[in-house]
Design a protein around this motif. Structure first.
Motif, PDB file in Angstrom:
ATOM      1  N   VAL A  77      -1.353  -0.773  -4.298  1.00  0.00           N
ATOM      2  CA  VAL A  77      -2.401   0.131  -4.140  1.00  0.00           C
ATOM      3  C   VAL A  77      -2.055   1.443  -4.315  1.00  0.00           C
ATOM      4  CG1 VAL A  77      -4.650   0.863  -2.902  1.00  0.00           C
ATOM      5  CG2 VAL A  77      -3.975  -1.447  -3.029  1.00  0.00           C
ATOM      6  N   MET A  78      -2.199   2.254  -5.191  1.00  0.00           N
ATOM      7  CA  MET A  78      -1.684   3.728  -5.349  1.00  0.00           C
ATOM      8  C   MET A  78      -2.730   4.906  -5.750  1.00  0.00           C
ATOM      9  SD  MET A  78       1.720   3.554  -5.950  1.00  0.00           S
ATOM     10  CE  MET A  78       2.670   2.353  -5.025  1.00  0.00           C
ATOM     11  N   PRO A  79      -2.058   6.112  -5.240  1.00  0.00           N
ATOM     12  CA  PRO A  79      -2.918   7.186  -5.487  1.00  0.00           C
ATOM     13  C   PRO A  79      -2.889   7.624  -7.002  1.00  0.00           C
ATOM     14  CG  PRO A  79      -1.197   7.691  -4.744  1.00  0.00           C
ATOM     15  CD  PRO A  79      -0.640   6.216  -4.701  1.00  0.00           C
ATOM     16  N   CYS A  80      -2.377   6.604  -7.853  1.00  0.00           N
ATOM     17  CA  CYS A  80      -1.655   7.167  -9.141  1.00  0.00           C
ATOM     18  C   CYS A  80      -1.951   6.349 -10.212  1.00  0.00           C
ATOM     19  CB  CYS A  80      -0.228   7.020  -8.742  1.00  0.00           C
ATOM     20  SG  CYS A  80       0.773   7.539 -10.134  1.00  0.00           S
ATOM     21  N   THR A  81      -2.445   7.156 -11.333  1.00  0.00           N
ATOM     22  CA  THR A  81      -2.677   6.131 -12.568  1.00  0.00           C
ATOM     23  C   THR A  81      -1.147   5.851 -13.454  1.00  0.00           C
ATOM     24  OG1 THR A  81      -3.173   8.580 -13.610  1.00  0.00           O
ATOM     25  CG2 THR A  81      -5.021   7.133 -12.988  1.00  0.00           C
ATOM     26  N   ALA A  82      -0.319   6.843 -13.138  1.00  0.00           N
ATOM     27  CA  ALA A  82       1.053   6.543 -14.102  1.00  0.00           C
ATOM     28  C   ALA A  82       1.718   5.391 -13.545  1.00  0.00           C
ATOM     29  CB  ALA A  82       1.928   7.826 -13.902  1.00  0.00           C
ATOM     30  N   LYS A  83       1.418   4.977 -12.311  1.00  0.00           N
ATOM     31  CA  LYS A  83       2.154   3.737 -11.865  1.00  0.00           C
ATOM     32  C   LYS A  83       1.516   2.475 -12.451  1.00  0.00           C
ATOM     33  CE  LYS A  83       4.377   5.530  -8.161  1.00  0.00           C
ATOM     34  NZ  LYS A  83       5.761   5.547  -8.233  1.00  0.00           N
ATOM     35  N   LYS A  84       0.430   2.471 -13.279  1.00  0.00           N
ATOM     36  CA  LYS A  84      -0.132   1.543 -14.227  1.00  0.00           C
ATOM     37  C   LYS A  84       1.013   1.129 -15.271  1.00  0.00           C
ATOM     38  CE  LYS A  84      -4.929   1.642 -13.121  1.00  0.00           C
ATOM     39  NZ  LYS A  84      -5.371   0.167 -12.907  1.00  0.00           N
TER      40      LYS A  84
ATOM     41  N   SER B 153      11.643   3.814  -8.402  1.00  0.00           N
ATOM     42  CA  SER B 153      10.633   4.249  -7.496  1.00  0.00           C
ATOM     43  C   SER B 153      10.302   3.341  -6.477  1.00  0.00           C
ATOM     44  CB  SER B 153       9.232   4.515  -8.216  1.00  0.00           C
ATOM     45  OG  SER B 153       8.727   3.456  -8.512  1.00  0.00           O
ATOM     46  N   PRO B 154       9.585   3.869  -5.217  1.00  0.00           N
ATOM     47  CA  PRO B 154       9.526   2.736  -4.240  1.00  0.00           C
ATOM     48  C   PRO B 154       8.480   1.524  -4.793  1.00  0.00           C
ATOM     49  CG  PRO B 154       9.297   4.930  -3.223  1.00  0.00           C
ATOM     50  CD  PRO B 154       9.531   4.982  -4.736  1.00  0.00           C
ATOM     51  N   GLN B 155       7.692   1.895  -5.530  1.00  0.00           N
ATOM     52  CA  GLN B 155       6.549   0.844  -6.179  1.00  0.00           C
ATOM     53  C   GLN B 155       7.557  -0.179  -6.717  1.00  0.00           C
ATOM     54  OE1 GLN B 155       2.983   0.742  -8.301  1.00  0.00           O
ATOM     55  NE2 GLN B 155       4.172   0.697 -10.260  1.00  0.00           N
ATOM     56  N   GLN B 156       8.582   0.224  -7.410  1.00  0.00           N
ATOM     57  CA  GLN B 156       9.419  -0.739  -8.081  1.00  0.00           C
ATOM     58  C   GLN B 156      10.424  -1.381  -7.223  1.00  0.00           C
ATOM     59  OE1 GLN B 156       6.715  -0.659 -10.783  1.00  0.00           O
ATOM     60  NE2 GLN B 156       8.446  -2.093 -11.328  1.00  0.00           N
TER      61      GLN B 156
ATOM     62  N   GLY C  10       1.857  16.894  -4.884  1.00  0.00           N
ATOM     63  CA  GLY C  10       2.296  15.444  -4.748  1.00  0.00           C
ATOM     64  C   GLY C  10       1.278  14.387  -4.840  1.00  0.00           C
ATOM     65  N   CYS C  11       1.738  13.206  -4.317  1.00  0.00           N
ATOM     66  CA  CYS C  11       0.591  12.045  -4.682  1.00  0.00           C
ATOM     67  C   CYS C  11      -0.497  12.470  -3.675  1.00  0.00           C
ATOM     68  CB  CYS C  11       1.499  10.744  -3.807  1.00  0.00           C
ATOM     69  SG  CYS C  11       2.949  10.411  -4.977  1.00  0.00           S
ATOM     70  N   ILE C  12      -0.595  13.031  -2.686  1.00  0.00           N
ATOM     71  CA  ILE C  12      -1.889  13.115  -2.150  1.00  0.00           C
ATOM     72  C   ILE C  12      -2.756  13.740  -3.212  1.00  0.00           C
ATOM     73  CG2 ILE C  12      -1.230  13.402   0.414  1.00  0.00           C
ATOM     74  CD1 ILE C  12      -1.337  16.458  -0.118  1.00  0.00           C
TER      75      ILE C  12
ATOM     76  N   MET D  16       0.913  -1.358   0.012  1.00  0.00           N
ATOM     77  CA  MET D  16      -0.169  -0.072  -0.120  1.00  0.00           C
ATOM     78  C   MET D  16       1.077   1.234  -0.012  1.00  0.00           C
ATOM     79  SD  MET D  16      -3.130   1.072   2.382  1.00  0.00           S
ATOM     80  CE  MET D  16      -2.307   0.864   3.835  1.00  0.00           C
ATOM     81  N   ALA D  17       0.661   2.195  -0.907  1.00  0.00           N
ATOM     82  CA  ALA D  17       1.309   3.399  -1.051  1.00  0.00           C
ATOM     83  C   ALA D  17       1.063   4.436   0.184  1.00  0.00           C
ATOM     84  CB  ALA D  17       0.797   4.251  -2.230  1.00  0.00           C
ATOM     85  N   PRO D  18       2.093   5.381   0.429  1.00  0.00           N
ATOM     86  CA  PRO D  18       1.993   6.234   1.517  1.00  0.00           C
ATOM     87  C   PRO D  18       0.434   7.018   1.706  1.00  0.00           C
ATOM     88  CG  PRO D  18       4.149   6.404   0.471  1.00  0.00           C
ATOM     89  CD  PRO D  18       3.391   5.615  -0.566  1.00  0.00           C
ATOM     90  N   SER D  19       0.075   7.459   0.339  1.00  0.00           N
ATOM     91  CA  SER D  19      -1.127   8.500   0.584  1.00  0.00           C
ATOM     92  C   SER D  19      -2.419   7.666   0.438  1.00  0.00           C
ATOM     93  CB  SER D  19      -1.082   9.520  -0.545  1.00  0.00           C
ATOM     94  OG  SER D  19      -1.004   8.955  -1.923  1.00  0.00           O
ATOM     95  N   ALA D  20      -2.206   6.390   0.150  1.00  0.00           N
ATOM     96  CA  ALA D  20      -3.569   5.676  -0.059  1.00  0.00           C
ATOM     97  C   ALA D  20      -4.230   5.357   1.359  1.00  0.00           C
ATOM     98  CB  ALA D  20      -3.263   4.269  -0.570  1.00  0.00           C
TER      99      ALA D  20
ATOM    100  N   LEU E 225       6.077  10.776   4.667  1.00  0.00           N
ATOM    101  CA  LEU E 225       6.266  12.114   4.093  1.00  0.00           C
ATOM    102  C   LEU E 225       6.161  12.108   2.617  1.00  0.00           C
ATOM    103  CD1 LEU E 225       8.971  13.834   6.146  1.00  0.00           C
ATOM    104  CD2 LEU E 225       6.531  14.255   6.387  1.00  0.00           C
ATOM    105  N   PHE E 226       6.533  10.995   2.122  1.00  0.00           N
ATOM    106  CA  PHE E 226       6.521  10.788   0.510  1.00  0.00           C
ATOM    107  C   PHE E 226       5.198  11.144   0.125  1.00  0.00           C
ATOM    108  CE2 PHE E 226      10.001   8.377  -1.394  1.00  0.00           C
ATOM    109  CZ  PHE E 226      10.868   8.180  -0.492  1.00  0.00           C
ATOM    110  N   ALA E 227       4.106  11.060   0.776  1.00  0.00           N
ATOM    111  CA  ALA E 227       2.759  11.164   0.057  1.00  0.00           C
ATOM    112  C   ALA E 227       2.554  12.792  -0.165  1.00  0.00           C
ATOM    113  CB  ALA E 227       1.809  10.974   1.205  1.00  0.00           C
TER     114      ALA E 227
HETATM  115 FE1  HC1 Z   1       3.653   7.852  -4.380  1.00  0.00          FE
HETATM  116 FE2  HC1 Z   1       5.591   6.803  -3.922  1.00  0.00          FE
HETATM  117  S1  HC1 Z   1       4.969   8.643  -2.906  1.00  0.00           S
HETATM  118  S2  HC1 Z   1       5.055   8.012  -5.819  1.00  0.00           S
HETATM  119  O1  HC1 Z   1       2.772   9.483  -4.907  1.00  0.00           O
HETATM  120  O2  HC1 Z   1       7.444   7.438  -4.217  1.00  0.00           O
HETATM  121  O3  HC1 Z   1       1.779   6.917  -6.412  1.00  0.00           O
HETATM  122  O4  HC1 Z   1       1.629   7.583  -2.054  1.00  0.00           O
HETATM  123  O5  HC1 Z   1       3.583   5.032  -3.693  1.00  0.00           O
HETATM  124  O6  HC1 Z   1       6.406   4.414  -5.765  1.00  0.00           O
HETATM  125  O7  HC1 Z   1       6.324   5.420  -1.495  1.00  0.00           O
HETATM  126  C1  HC1 Z   1       2.392   7.286  -5.523  1.00  0.00           C
HETATM  127  C2  HC1 Z   1       2.071   7.984  -3.106  1.00  0.00           C
HETATM  128  C3  HC1 Z   1       4.016   6.140  -3.836  1.00  0.00           C
HETATM  129  C4  HC1 Z   1       6.154   5.348  -5.071  1.00  0.00           C
HETATM  130  C5  HC1 Z   1       6.226   5.732  -2.491  1.00  0.00           C
END
Ligand code: HC1
Ligand code: SF4
Length: 614
Positions: free
Chosen positions: A396-403, A367-370, A548-550, A271-275, A462-464
């Motif tokens: 689980v991300m707040p982000c479409t670009a992560k897909k 990135s943290p996801q990868q 940012g990701c929030i 799970m991502a920081p902002s989710a 804080l990354f969120a």
């Molecule tokens: Fe993000 Fe990140 S902070 S990029 O916005 O560096 O999506 O929440 O998961 O990968 O950790 C997004 C958020 C997220 C990555 C981290």
């Protein structure tokens, strides 16, 4: 504060509001289809029409409430015969468009699975309500004209455009033109906020003649190209503001269901920081509430075998990125400074597509996801004695670009083709999965993440928020360099909501020039001086989405300017966590001991770093 007059009553309001906001604030409800507090004036739907007394002419003129600023002594009427006339005409246009869109869906064989119908209906009713409320308002005869189904022109048109109606050429976002209600918020988001100008709005010349087949053409388009062929960076801001479901993330919930049902793979999730901050909004809880434990519980109920924390990988990223920064700073001869962060795939896409000369300056850190996916497939799989292809890694991300990020060739095993991360769900998709299963989120008890990827520090939380990666990196880079805690553990200069934030710190006797930028338009502005002597920085954090990701494109949609509320929770939570610097994460330390050995060293460079292509 200024004094204004609405419908004969005097009110004191802030001069920063527009008429629409002022009317709503003091209790005069005005509907608008295209208005959103985070978008600025859009002014397309004309539903918020009011009368304003012009200072010079002393007569009332029609004005779009969302696009008109207040002045001292302004006189406004929300109802008058002229207002009613224009409002009815706007509402009638909506009705006609609605009819035509339905007809179009039917003719191109698309089931009515969309909510745009219902949504448009709601707006129409609300729009009419203001009119109906009036005691002396005469009902206007409704005249709804529908395109002729036997029109051969219509057949030709449908043949010409039907393959373009659902555009899935972008791996992150899809556009379904049959659901478009012409509010043009997507255009405002893409142009005004992101400065990308991917979409345009070309109302057919016959827009007012709804008998014509051309009027079925969606007025909003991607300038004659498929979305996948444009410069779109997949940030998804358009999907965040689209009220009708015409622009959404590419849905992967069914794909995930199939993998889970087959029971052939160990399905793990991170799970991502902002989710954990925005998930509550999906379930109509207070905006900006921290629900980490409930989210973990939810993910278990949804059938994930292991529930991990992407924040663990954010701590790992900081160890690598902080060390990389020191390497670049200390290598006086070959140093490539400034270094830009690389955790935001929207930003990486922008660099590769529009600013390729920045590539050598991008941190090589995944990135943290990868990093999360890489640890799962290359370390955790070994620990479990599993073939990496038998683990299905989801985020689980707040982000479409992560897909789209997870599909980069760099993030597959070059020999086996196995992906590090197999699938990414946005927070909105999570909401849909939960709704389908009928789980009551608010009643869930808190649960803990699984280990060995279940512990994280405040720095990772804080990354969120925009500025968070910078603050987190400084805390650990300072410790890596000096062996002591960074003196300003709460580094306030990067915490504001400003789109471009700058600061200089004394880093062990060296001035370190920092910048933090979020939101596409700010990025373009910031880079205007790139390559000139006035562009003078050492370390730059860039996130493609505002705040940012929030404020990510995969976050729950809201009618509020919601990012400040989410941001507040990020900093409140960070402050409460037992460890606040990534180097203190005991599980990260263990990972280095067991597997990676040293940050930015041979093994780490192989598994946690990447390359970019123009
Ligand atoms: Fe993000 Fe990140 S902070 S990029 O916005 O560096 O999506 O929440 O998961 O990968 O950790 C997004 C958020 C997220 C990555 C981290
Ligand atoms: Fe995705 Fe966050 Fe970047 Fe937006 S800022 S594109 S949500 S990673």
């Amino acid at each position: 504060q200024i004094e204004i007059n609405i419908n004969g009553q005097k009110f004191k309001v802030s001069s920063k509001l527009n008429i629409l906001e002022a009317c709503r604030k003091v209790g005069f409800e005005i509907e608008a289809l295209c208005y959103h507090p985070s978008l600025g004036p859009v002014g397309t739907c004309k539903c918020c029409i009011v009368d304003v007394k012009s200072v010079s002419k002393q007569s009332f003129q029609r004005a779009c409430a969302c696009a008109t600023e207040l002045w001292e002594g302004m006189e406004i009427k929300t109802d008058s015969p002229k207002v009613r006339e224009q409002l009815m005409s706007a509402v009638a246009d909506l009705r006609k468009k609605q009819k035509n869109r339905n007809l179009l869906s039917k003719m191109v064989g698309i089931e009515k699975v969309n909510n745009s119908n219902h949504l448009m209906e709601e707006y129409i009713k609300n729009g009419e309500k203001r009119f109906k409320k009036s005691k002396n308002g005469k009902k206007q005869k409704k005249k709804v004209i529908v395109a002729d189904e036997n029109d051969t022109m219509l057949d030709n048109l449908i043949e010409r455009v039907s393959n373009k109606f659902i555009d899935t050429t972008n791996l992150a976002i899809q556009v379904d033109h049959t659901k478009c209600i012409d509010c043009t918020r997507c255009i405002a988001a893409c142009s005004n906020i992101q400065g990308m100008d991917i979409y345009s709005y070309d109302p057919p010349t016959t827009m007012n003649d709804f008998n014509s087949a051309e009027s079925l053409m969606p007025a909003f388009n991607t300038k004659g190209k498929f979305l996948g062929d444009t410069l779109c960076i997949s940030c998804g801001q358009c999907s965040l503001y689209c009220p009708s479901g015409a622009i959404t993330e590419i849905d992967h919930t069914q794909k995930l269901d199939a993998v889970m049902k087959s029971k052939k793979k160990l399905v793990v999730v991170g799970m991502a920081p902002s989710a954990r901050i925005s998930m509550s909004e999906i379930f109509k809880l207070a905006p900006g509430s921290l629900t980490t434990g409930q989210c973990v519980h939810l993910l278990r109920l949804l059938g994930f075998n292991q529930v991990f924390d992407v924040q663990f990988a954010a701590d790992l990223t900081i160890m690598e990125e902080g060390t990389e920064l020191l390497h670049r700073m200390n290598d006086k001869e070959n140093s490539v400074l400034p270094m830009f962060t690389s955790c935001c795939p929207g930003w990486v896409n922008l660099v590769e597509k529009k600013y390729p000369e920045i590539i050598p300056h991008l941190s090589s850190c995944k990135s943290p996801q990868q990093m999360f996916g890489s640890v799962i497939k290359n370390y955790y799989a070994k620990r479990l004695n599993l073939d990496p292809k038998d683990i299905y890694c989801v985020t689980v991300m707040p982000c479409t670009a992560k897909k789209k990020e997870l599909d980069r060739p760099q993030f597959r095993n070059p020999k086996t083709g196995v992906k590090e991360v197999d699938l990414c769900l946005t927070v909105r998709e999570m909401g849909r999965m939960v709704a389908k299963r009928g789980i009551e989120f608010s009643e869930l008890e808190e649960r803990e993440f699984d280990n060995p990827l279940g512990f994280s520090t405040g720095a990772a939380q804080l990354f969120a928020s925009s500025g968070g990666v910078m603050e987190a990196a400084l805390r650990s880079a300072y410790w890596l360099q000096k062996g002591v805690e960074f003196p300003s553990i709460e580094f306030k200069p990067v915490r504001s909501r400003k789109g471009i934030k700058e600061s200089v710190i004394d880093f062990d006797g060296t001035p370190l020039r920092l910048a933090v930028v979020s939101g596409g338009k700010n990025i373009h502005k910031f880079l205007e001086t790139w390559g000139t002597s006035s562009f003078n920085y050492d370390f730059i954090e860039i996130m493609a989405c505002p705040d940012g990701c929030i404020g990510g494109g995969g976050q729950p949609r809201s009618n509020l300017d919601i990012n400040p509320l989410r941001k507040q929770v990020v900093y409140q939570n960070e402050n409460k966590l037992p460890s606040r610097s990534s180097y203190q994460n005991p599980l990260v330390k263990r990972l280095y001991k067991d597997w990676l050995k040293k940050p930015y060293d041979k093994v780490a460079l192989k598994y946690l770093h990447t390359t970019y292509e123009p």
